[in-house]
Write a protein that holds these residues in place. Structure first.
Motif, PDB file in Angstrom:
ATOM      1  N   LYS A  90       0.157  12.071   0.938  1.00  0.00           N
ATOM      2  CA  LYS A  90       0.582  13.439   0.655  1.00  0.00           C
ATOM      3  C   LYS A  90       1.587  13.497  -0.481  1.00  0.00           C
ATOM      4  CE  LYS A  90      -0.146  14.864   5.367  1.00  0.00           C
ATOM      5  NZ  LYS A  90       0.511  14.543   6.619  1.00  0.00           N
ATOM      6  N   ARG A  91       1.954  12.345  -1.009  1.00  0.00           N
ATOM      7  CA  ARG A  91       2.988  12.330  -2.048  1.00  0.00           C
ATOM      8  C   ARG A  91       2.341  12.143  -3.407  1.00  0.00           C
ATOM      9  NH1 ARG A  91       7.196   8.186  -0.564  1.00  0.00           N
ATOM     10  NH2 ARG A  91       7.413   9.519   1.251  1.00  0.00           N
ATOM     11  N   LYS A  92       2.916  12.763  -4.394  1.00  0.00           N
ATOM     12  CA  LYS A  92       2.343  12.714  -5.746  1.00  0.00           C
ATOM     13  C   LYS A  92       2.839  11.469  -6.490  1.00  0.00           C
ATOM     14  CE  LYS A  92       0.818  15.718  -9.229  1.00  0.00           C
ATOM     15  NZ  LYS A  92       0.207  17.001  -9.225  1.00  0.00           N
ATOM     16  N   ALA A  93       1.910  10.854  -7.269  1.00  0.00           N
ATOM     17  CA  ALA A  93       2.294   9.679  -8.046  1.00  0.00           C
ATOM     18  C   ALA A  93       3.091  10.109  -9.267  1.00  0.00           C
ATOM     19  CB  ALA A  93       1.057   8.918  -8.468  1.00  0.00           C
ATOM     20  N   ARG A  94       4.071   9.294  -9.637  1.00  0.00           N
ATOM     21  CA  ARG A  94       4.901   9.632 -10.784  1.00  0.00           C
ATOM     22  C   ARG A  94       4.386   8.997 -12.062  1.00  0.00           C
ATOM     23  NH1 ARG A  94       6.901  13.913  -9.895  1.00  0.00           N
ATOM     24  NH2 ARG A  94       8.345  13.603 -11.619  1.00  0.00           N
ATOM     25  N   GLY A  95       3.563   8.005 -11.967  1.00  0.00           N
ATOM     26  CA  GLY A  95       3.076   7.339 -13.173  1.00  0.00           C
ATOM     27  C   GLY A  95       1.568   7.290 -13.187  1.00  0.00           C
ATOM     28  N   SER A  96       1.025   6.384 -13.982  1.00  0.00           N
ATOM     29  CA  SER A  96      -0.408   6.179 -13.981  1.00  0.00           C
ATOM     30  C   SER A  96      -0.666   4.686 -13.959  1.00  0.00           C
ATOM     31  CB  SER A  96      -1.022   6.795 -15.228  1.00  0.00           C
ATOM     32  OG  SER A  96      -0.557   6.128 -16.369  1.00  0.00           O
ATOM     33  N   GLY A  97      -1.894   4.334 -13.659  1.00  0.00           N
ATOM     34  CA  GLY A  97      -2.211   2.919 -13.554  1.00  0.00           C
ATOM     35  C   GLY A  97      -2.674   2.596 -12.163  1.00  0.00           C
ATOM     36  N   ARG A  98      -2.929   1.297 -11.951  1.00  0.00           N
ATOM     37  CA  ARG A  98      -3.581   0.975 -10.696  1.00  0.00           C
ATOM     38  C   ARG A  98      -2.633   0.555  -9.594  1.00  0.00           C
ATOM     39  NH1 ARG A  98      -6.945  -4.276 -12.706  1.00  0.00           N
ATOM     40  NH2 ARG A  98      -5.194  -5.590 -13.229  1.00  0.00           N
ATOM     41  N   GLY A  99      -1.353   0.412  -9.890  1.00  0.00           N
ATOM     42  CA  GLY A  99      -0.454  -0.057  -8.853  1.00  0.00           C
ATOM     43  C   GLY A  99       0.244   1.061  -8.107  1.00  0.00           C
ATOM     44  N   LEU A 100      -0.245   2.279  -8.277  1.00  0.00           N
ATOM     45  CA  LEU A 100       0.576   3.396  -7.802  1.00  0.00           C
ATOM     46  C   LEU A 100       0.535   3.572  -6.304  1.00  0.00           C
ATOM     47  CD1 LEU A 100       0.096   5.852 -10.658  1.00  0.00           C
ATOM     48  CD2 LEU A 100       2.091   4.599 -10.000  1.00  0.00           C
ATOM     49  N   PHE A 101      -0.630   3.332  -5.714  1.00  0.00           N
ATOM     50  CA  PHE A 101      -0.711   3.407  -4.252  1.00  0.00           C
ATOM     51  C   PHE A 101       0.261   2.398  -3.664  1.00  0.00           C
ATOM     52  CE2 PHE A 101      -2.366   1.418  -0.444  1.00  0.00           C
ATOM     53  CZ  PHE A 101      -2.423   2.491   0.395  1.00  0.00           C
ATOM     54  N   ALA A 102       0.194   1.188  -4.236  1.00  0.00           N
ATOM     55  CA  ALA A 102       1.061   0.123  -3.730  1.00  0.00           C
ATOM     56  C   ALA A 102       2.531   0.477  -3.917  1.00  0.00           C
ATOM     57  CB  ALA A 102       0.735  -1.174  -4.453  1.00  0.00           C
ATOM     58  N   GLN A 103       2.817   1.107  -5.032  1.00  0.00           N
ATOM     59  CA  GLN A 103       4.211   1.468  -5.291  1.00  0.00           C
ATOM     60  C   GLN A 103       4.711   2.473  -4.260  1.00  0.00           C
ATOM     61  OE1 GLN A 103       4.825   3.544  -8.896  1.00  0.00           O
ATOM     62  NE2 GLN A 103       6.986   3.066  -8.978  1.00  0.00           N
ATOM     63  N   ARG A 104       3.866   3.480  -3.987  1.00  0.00           N
ATOM     64  CA  ARG A 104       4.288   4.481  -2.995  1.00  0.00           C
ATOM     65  C   ARG A 104       4.417   3.852  -1.611  1.00  0.00           C
ATOM     66  NH1 ARG A 104      -0.038   8.791  -3.430  1.00  0.00           N
ATOM     67  NH2 ARG A 104      -1.098   7.227  -4.660  1.00  0.00           N
ATOM     68  N   PHE A 105       3.513   2.926  -1.314  1.00  0.00           N
ATOM     69  CA  PHE A 105       3.572   2.248  -0.008  1.00  0.00           C
ATOM     70  C   PHE A 105       4.891   1.480   0.119  1.00  0.00           C
ATOM     71  CE2 PHE A 105       2.598  -0.679   3.323  1.00  0.00           C
ATOM     72  CZ  PHE A 105       1.596  -0.095   4.066  1.00  0.00           C
ATOM     73  N   ALA A 106       5.222   0.758  -0.974  1.00  0.00           N
ATOM     74  CA  ALA A 106       6.444  -0.047  -0.940  1.00  0.00           C
ATOM     75  C   ALA A 106       7.673   0.845  -0.821  1.00  0.00           C
ATOM     76  CB  ALA A 106       6.522  -0.903  -2.197  1.00  0.00           C
ATOM     77  N   GLU A 107       7.651   1.973  -1.534  1.00  0.00           N
ATOM     78  CA  GLU A 107       8.797   2.881  -1.458  1.00  0.00           C
ATOM     79  C   GLU A 107       8.951   3.436  -0.047  1.00  0.00           C
ATOM     80  OE1 GLU A 107       7.954   5.601  -4.566  1.00  0.00           O
ATOM     81  OE2 GLU A 107       8.794   4.300  -6.107  1.00  0.00           O
ATOM     82  N   GLU A 108       7.818   3.680   0.605  1.00  0.00           N
ATOM     83  CA  GLU A 108       7.871   4.188   1.972  1.00  0.00           C
ATOM     84  C   GLU A 108       8.448   3.129   2.919  1.00  0.00           C
ATOM     85  OE1 GLU A 108       7.342   7.194   2.677  1.00  0.00           O
ATOM     86  OE2 GLU A 108       7.452   7.097   4.858  1.00  0.00           O
ATOM     87  N   LEU A 109       8.125   1.855   2.652  1.00  0.00           N
ATOM     88  CA  LEU A 109       8.686   0.781   3.490  1.00  0.00           C
ATOM     89  C   LEU A 109      10.205   0.748   3.357  1.00  0.00           C
ATOM     90  CD1 LEU A 109       6.200  -2.146   2.860  1.00  0.00           C
ATOM     91  CD2 LEU A 109       6.446  -0.826   4.931  1.00  0.00           C
ATOM     92  N   VAL A 110      10.668   0.903   2.119  1.00  0.00           N
ATOM     93  CA  VAL A 110      12.128   0.924   1.913  1.00  0.00           C
ATOM     94  C   VAL A 110      12.720   2.133   2.641  1.00  0.00           C
ATOM     95  CG1 VAL A 110      13.942   1.051   0.175  1.00  0.00           C
ATOM     96  CG2 VAL A 110      11.875  -0.230  -0.317  1.00  0.00           C
ATOM     97  N   ALA A 111      12.005   3.278   2.565  1.00  0.00           N
ATOM     98  CA  ALA A 111      12.491   4.485   3.235  1.00  0.00           C
ATOM     99  C   ALA A 111      12.572   4.275   4.750  1.00  0.00           C
ATOM    100  CB  ALA A 111      11.570   5.660   2.906  1.00  0.00           C
ATOM    101  N   ILE A 112      11.634   3.520   5.292  1.00  0.00           N
ATOM    102  CA  ILE A 112      11.670   3.258   6.737  1.00  0.00           C
ATOM    103  C   ILE A 112      12.909   2.453   7.091  1.00  0.00           C
ATOM    104  CG2 ILE A 112      10.574   1.861   8.526  1.00  0.00           C
ATOM    105  CD1 ILE A 112       7.895   2.783   7.405  1.00  0.00           C
ATOM    106  N   VAL A 113      13.151   1.393   6.315  1.00  0.00           N
ATOM    107  CA  VAL A 113      14.308   0.546   6.630  1.00  0.00           C
ATOM    108  C   VAL A 113      15.605   1.340   6.457  1.00  0.00           C
ATOM    109  CG1 VAL A 113      15.533  -1.530   5.942  1.00  0.00           C
ATOM    110  CG2 VAL A 113      13.074  -1.546   6.057  1.00  0.00           C
ATOM    111  N   GLU A 114      15.608   2.273   5.520  1.00  0.00           N
ATOM    112  CA  GLU A 114      16.816   3.081   5.307  1.00  0.00           C
ATOM    113  C   GLU A 114      16.865   4.293   6.240  1.00  0.00           C
ATOM    114  OE1 GLU A 114      17.016   3.918   1.144  1.00  0.00           O
ATOM    115  OE2 GLU A 114      17.839   1.937   0.716  1.00  0.00           O
ATOM    116  N   GLY A 115      15.858   4.455   7.092  1.00  0.00           N
ATOM    117  CA  GLY A 115      15.862   5.529   8.089  1.00  0.00           C
ATOM    118  C   GLY A 115      15.516   6.896   7.541  1.00  0.00           C
ATOM    119  N   ARG A 116      14.907   6.937   6.326  1.00  0.00           N
ATOM    120  CA  ARG A 116      14.594   8.227   5.723  1.00  0.00           C
ATOM    121  C   ARG A 116      13.170   8.683   6.006  1.00  0.00           C
ATOM    122  NH1 ARG A 116      13.997   7.320   0.687  1.00  0.00           N
ATOM    123  NH2 ARG A 116      14.666   5.180   0.458  1.00  0.00           N
ATOM    124  N   SER A 117      12.338   7.792   6.493  1.00  0.00           N
ATOM    125  CA  SER A 117      10.914   8.096   6.567  1.00  0.00           C
ATOM    126  C   SER A 117      10.578   9.058   7.717  1.00  0.00           C
ATOM    127  CB  SER A 117      10.143   6.798   6.769  1.00  0.00           C
ATOM    128  OG  SER A 117       8.805   7.068   7.038  1.00  0.00           O
TER     129      SER A 117
END
Lengths: 497, 333
Positions: B277-304
Motif C-alpha cells: 500500500k506504500r508508494k515507491a520513492r525511486g525506480s529500479g528493481r530493488g524497490l520492493f526489497a527496499q520497502r520491505f527492509a524499511e518496514e522491518l526497521v519500522a517493526i523493530v522501532e515499534g512504528r509498524s
C-alpha cells in the motif's frame, strides 16, 4: 403482479380506456415547468451500461473505469534517478579496520610484493576528488565499508610501476581487459587514485556509452568533421574543476586562446576557465581545448584520462548526420580527443596516461577491439598460451599463465597467433587503426593470497561473520571460478551471510 | 368328524431340518481382508487379542525389535541360547563356569572388531597420546581418500539447506510467479539494507523478543535482525470463526495456537500487505526489497502497523479463550 384488467367489473381493458388514464395523469402535473420524464432520479450503475449511441447503430458497452487509488505523494522529478545513481561510500555500522594503511604518494612508488593482498584505504581528499569524477559506481559495494579502500593485487603493483614510469614525457596508454567482474573498473579506480595521490590531473569518462548512445545533444563543429557534445562537455568541465580544484586553483592562464569566442580575462585560474565553459555549453568545447592547451603547457603536472566501456567507442554511435547516416564514435570530439592519446597518435608532453577498460556485462561486441587486444597480448608476451578447460574453452589467457608460458620451452612450441577472420564482416576499420598499438593488461581471478587478504578485510570490517582460514578461502576461491573477485564477493558477502 | 391327529403334521414337530437361523448366521461370515479399514494393519490379524499375547522369548523379542528398527534379526530357526535368557534375567552370576568363560572371551573379541569412525578416531587419539603428543592432535587415518569432515557437520553445509531457515522461508514468501532467483536477489537487498541502515532505536511500548542482542549490534548480523523483527511481531495464535456455533447464526471465535513457521508466515504476510500500500520513492528493481527492509526497521522501532494487528488478534484471543473447549457440533444421528 396486478392484472391490467379491472377485477371488479371483469371487463377487459380496451386501448381507449388506457390512453385516457395516461392522459389524465400527465394532465395533473401541468403546472410544473419540467417534464416528469426528466425528473426521475437515475440509479447509479456500477458495472456498465448499454448505450444506444445513434439511431440504427449497435449498442456499445461503456465500462466505468475505477479511479486509481492514490498512495502518498509521488516522487519529485529526478528523485527516482537520483536514488538509482546514488553512491554511498561509507557505512557507519561497519567496523573500522585497525592498522589499515592509506594509499599515499610514496607508497605508490614503493609497492612491493609484501603489499599483495592488503587493502589500502583511500584518503578523504582523494575520495572527494574521485567522487566528483564519478569514478565510484553504485554497484561496487562501497556502501558496506567504513571507508573506501582498494585491494592491492599483483596487477595493481604493475600498474603502479607503469604510472610512476609515465611521469616522464610520453606517458602510458593501456587497455584493461578481463572477464566479467574480474575488477576492471576497480583497477581503473586504483589507477585514478594512485594518479591523484601522485598529484596528477584527473579526467574521467565514467560511462563511454553516455557519449555514444545519443542521450545528450550534439552539434557539428565548423571547419571540422567532428561533432561536439556541448552539454556533456559543460558538465565534464564542472567535474574536472571539482576533481582537480587543488591543482587547477594554483595554475593560471599563460597562453593566448584565439579559438575561444569570448574574451578571456588574463591571469585567471584554470578552475575559473572550467567554470566559464561549464556556465555556457555553447562555448564549452573551445574552452575544453583551451584548458587542454594550458594543462599540457610546459611544467604542468601529468594528466590521467580514463574511460570505462571501450566497446561503445569502437563502433558507430547512435547519432546521425543531417542526411541520416550514422556518425562514427570516433567523429565525436571527446572520443576523438581521448583516442588520440590512447592510440599513441599524440603523447603527453609532461607525462600522463590514457587508460580504457572494457565492459563485459552488457556492452556490444566489437570484433576489432577483441582482435586488437589479442594481438597486443601476443606482442607483449611473444606468443599465446593454448590451455583448455574441461569444456575445451581457452583458459588462462592472463598474465600469470603467460609468464608460465614464457618460462616453459615446451609450451612455447605451440604458439598460435591471432589472425583476422576473413569471413567476418563486422570489423571496424577506424577502430582497427586506432587500437593498432595499444598495450593491454588482462585481469583474471585473484590469487589465493589476494583472496585471503580481501576476505580478512571483510571479516575485520564485521561483514563476513566467519573465521577466515585456509578452508573457507579455498572454498570461496574455487566456487568463484578460480578467484574471480566479483564472484567471491557474491558468495561471501551477498548470498550467505 | 375326522380325528384331530394329522399324520402329515407329525414331521413338522421333529427337529430334523437344519435351523434356518444357523444357516443365516453362517452366510454372514465375511473374509477378514474385506473388512480391513484404512487405519488397520495390512496383515490379517490372527484372531487373538494382542493385549493377551505375552512377549516372546528373547530371540523372538529381538527379532520383533530388529524388524521395526531395520537391523539384522537373529536366526529364528535355531533355539534361544541359555546365555541370552540368563543375561536378560540378570542371572549370569549363577551360570555354569563354561558359560561365564565363553562370555568373557566374547567381550574381548567384540572390542577388536569395533570399526566405527568414532572408535577409529578415539584409537588414533590414544596413539597420539602414546606417542607423546596430545589427544587433540590431528589423527592420521589410513584408508580414507579425503580427510574426515569436522563433526558434527554444520547444518548449513547441506546443499539443500544452505541458508538460515528464516531466510529460506521469507525468500519463498516474497517470491512471485515462481521466480525464486528474483526473490533471492530481493532477499540479498533486504539484508544489505539492514546492514547499512542506521541501527534501530527500539521503543519501550513495543518490546522485542527477550534475549536479543542490543540494537547497536543488530546491523552487522542482518539475519538475526530479520529474525528478531519477524519473530517479535508474529502472532502466537490465529482466530478461527466457527460459523453458527455461537447461536443464532453468529460465528464463534476460537483461538488456535500457531506453530513457529505459521507465526512467521503471518508476520511476513502482514509486512507484505503494508508495503504493497506504500508508494515507491525511486525506480529500479530493488524497490520492493527496499520497502520491505524499511518496514522491518519500522517493526523493530515499534512504528509498524503490524503491531496493532498483533495486539488485536491477541486481545480477541484472550477474550475468546472460553471457547477453547468447543469440540465441534454433535453428530445428529
Amino acid at each position: 403482479m396486478a392484472s391490467p384488467a379491472c377485477w371488479k367489473c371483469l371487463s377487459r381493458p380496451s386501448p381507449l380506456q388506457m390512453t385516457s388514464q395516461i392522459q389524465l395523469r400527465s394532465a395533473t402535473a401541468a403546472f410544473s415547468t419540467t417534464t416528469p420524464v426528466f425528473n426521475v432520479v437515475k440509479k447509479k450503475t456500477a458495472a456498465g451500461k448499454l448505450i444506444q449511441s445513434k439511431a440504427g447503430q449497435a449498442k456499445t458497452l461503456r465500462l466505468k473505469k475505477k479511479a486509481p487509488v492514490k498512495m502518498g505523494k509521488p516522487p519529485a522529478p529526478g528523485e527516482r534517478k537520483a536514488m538509482r545513481k546514488r553512491v554511498v561510500l561509507s557505512n557507519t555500522n561497519a567496523l573500522a579496520v585497525p592498522g589499515m594503511q592509506d594509499l599515499k604518494k610514496d607508497i605508490v612508488g614503493n609497492l612491493g610484493k609484501e603489499f599483495v593482498g592488503r587493502v589500502l584505504g583511500i584518503e578523504g581528499k582523494t575520495v572527494d576528488a574521485l567522487r566528483a569524477a564519478e569514478a565510484f559506481k553504485p554497484h561496487q559495494s562501497w556502501c558496506f565499508f567504513r571507508r573506501p579502500g582498494i585491494l592491492i593485487r599483483e596487477e595493481t603493483i604493475v600498474l603502479g610501476e607503469k604510472i610512476i614510469d609515465a611521469e616522464k614525457e610520453g606517458g602510458l596508454k593501456l587497455v584493461l581487459d578481463g572477464d566479467r567482474v574480474t575488477g576492471k573498473s576497480l583497477m581503473l579506480v586504483s589507477a585514478l587514485a594512485m594518479a591523484h595521490v601522485r598529484g596528477w590531473i584527473v579526467l574521467n569518462v565514467p560511462e563511454a556509452q553516455e557519449l555514444t548512445n545519443a542521450v545528450t545533444d550534439y552539434a557539428a563543429i565548423e571547419g571540422s568533421k567532428l561533432y561536439s557534445q556541448n552539454t556533456y562537455t559543460a558538465s565534464w568541465l564542472t567535474a574536472i574543476a571539482k576533481t582537480n580544484a587543488a591543482i587547477l586553483d594554483k595554475l593560471k592562464l599563460t597562453q593566448e586562446h584565439p579559438e575561444v569566442p569570448i574574451p578571456l580575462p588574463a591571469d585567471i585560474t584554470l578552475t575559473r576557465l572550467c567554470e566559464l565553459g561549464a556556465r555556457d555549453p555553447e562555448i564549452s568545447w573551445p574552452i575544453l581545448q583551451a584548458l587542454w592547451k594550458e594543462m599540457t603547457a610546459n611544467g604542468r603536472p601529468p594528466i590521467i584520462m580514463a574511460l570505462d566501456g571501450l566497446q561503445y567507442i569502437s563502433q558507430d554511435s547512435l547519432y546521425r548526420t543531417p542526411d541520416f547516416k550514422p556518425i562514427h564514435s570516433h567523429d565525436l570530439a571527446i572520443v576523438d580527443h581521448f583516442l588520440a592519446y590512447l592510440s599513441g597518435e599524440k603523447t603527453f608532453p609532461n607525462g600522463g596516461a590514457a587508460i580504457a577498460a572494457t565492459s563485459r556485462s552488457h556492452a556490444p561486441t566489437s570484433k576489432s577491439m577483441e582482435l586488437a587486444i589479442r594481438k597486443s597480448q601476443e606482442r607483449q608476451f611473444g606468443g599465446r598460451v593454448i590451455e583448455r578447460d574441461t569444456w575445451g574453452r581457452e583458459r588462462y589467457d592472463d598474465i600469470r599463465a603467460i609468464e608460465a608460458f614464457r618460462n616453459d620451452e615446451n609450451l612455447r612450441s605451440i604458439e598460435v597467433f591471432a589472425e583476422r577472420d576473413p569471413w567476418e564482416k563486422n570489423y571496424d576499420a577506424r577502430s582497427d587503426r586506432a587500437l593498432a598499438k595499444i598495450e593491454t593488461m588482462k585481469l583474471a581471478g585473484l590469487s589465493r593470497i589476494e583472496a585471503r587478504g580481501l576476505m580478512e578485510y571483510w571479516a575485520q570490517s564485521g561483514l563476513l561473520r566467519k573465521q577466515v582460514d585456509e578452508k573457507i578461502v579455498t572454498e570461496k576461491w574455487t566456487l568463484a571460478g578460480n578467484g574471480v573477485v566479483g564472484e567471491i564477493e557474491r558468495g561471501a558477502l551477498h548470498m550467505r551471510i | 368328524m375326522p380325528p384331530r391327529l394329522n399324520i402329515a403334521g407329525v414331521g413338522r414337530s421333529i427337529a430334523i431340518r437344519m435351523r434356518p437361523q444357523a444357516l443365516v448366521h453362517q452366510s454372514k461370515v465375511i473374509h477378514a481382508t474385506s473388512r480391513r479399514c484404512y487405519a488397520d494393519d495390512k496383515k490379517p490379524s490372527s484372531g487373538i487379542d494382542p493385549d493377551f499375547v505375552g512377549i516372546g522369548h528373547v530371540s523372538e523379542e529381538a527379532a520383533e525389535i530388529s524388524e521395526s528398527t531395520g537391523e539384522m534379526a537373529p536366526d529364528m530357526s535355531q533355539g534361544t541360547p541359555v546365555q541370552e535368557i540368563l543375561k536378560r534375567d540378570g542371572d549370569m552370576d549363577q551360570a555354569p563356569e563354561v558359560i561365564k568363560k565363553e562370555e568373557a572371551s566374547e567381550k574381548s573379541a567384540s572390542n577388536n572388531e569395533n570399526t566405527t569412525f568414532a572408535h577409529l578416531l578415539a584409537m588414533g587419539q590414544m596413539r597420539n597420546i602414546a606417542a607423546g603428543g596430545h589427544g587433540a592432535d590431528e589423527v592420521q587415518l589410513e584408508g580414507l581418500i579425503y580427510e574426515l569432515p569436522e563433526l558434527p557437520i554444520a547444518s548449513d553445509l547441506n546443499l539443500k539447506h544452505r541458508y538460515d531457515p528464516v531466510i529460506e522461508q521469507v525468500t519463498n514468501l516474497i517470491m512471485q510467479h515462481g521466480k525464486k532467483s528474483v526473490a533471492q536477489r530481493n532477499m540479498a537487498y533486504i539484508l544489505n539494507h539492514l546492514r547499512t541502515a542506521p541501527p534501530p532505536t527500539p521503543s519501550a511500548a513495543r518490546p522485542l523478543l527477550p534475549g536479543a542482542s542490543p540494537a547497536s549490534e543488530l546491523p552487522l548480523d542482518p539475519v538475526a535482525y530479520l529474525t528478531l523483527a519477524i519473530d517479535s511481531v508474529a502472532p502466537l495464535i490465529r482466530i478461527r470463526a466457527q460459523k453458527g456455533a455461537a447461536g443464532g447464526g453468529a460465528a464463534l471465535q476460537i483461538p488456535i495456537p500457531l506453530g513457529v513457521r505459521q507465526r512467521r508466515r503471518t508476520a511476513v504476510q502482514w509486512i507484505i500487505d503494508t508495503i504493497s500500500k506504500r508508494k515507491a520513492r525511486g525506480s529500479g528493481r530493488g524497490l520492493f526489497a527496499q520497502r520491505f527492509a524499511e518496514e522491518l526497521v519500522a517493526i523493530v522501532e515499534g512504528r509498524s502497523g503490524a503491531w496493532d494487528r498483533r495486539t488485536l488478534i491477541h486481545k480477541t484471543g484472550t477474550s475468546a479463550r472460553a471457547n477453547l473447549n468447543f469440540r465441534g457440533f454433535a453428530r445428529k444421528f
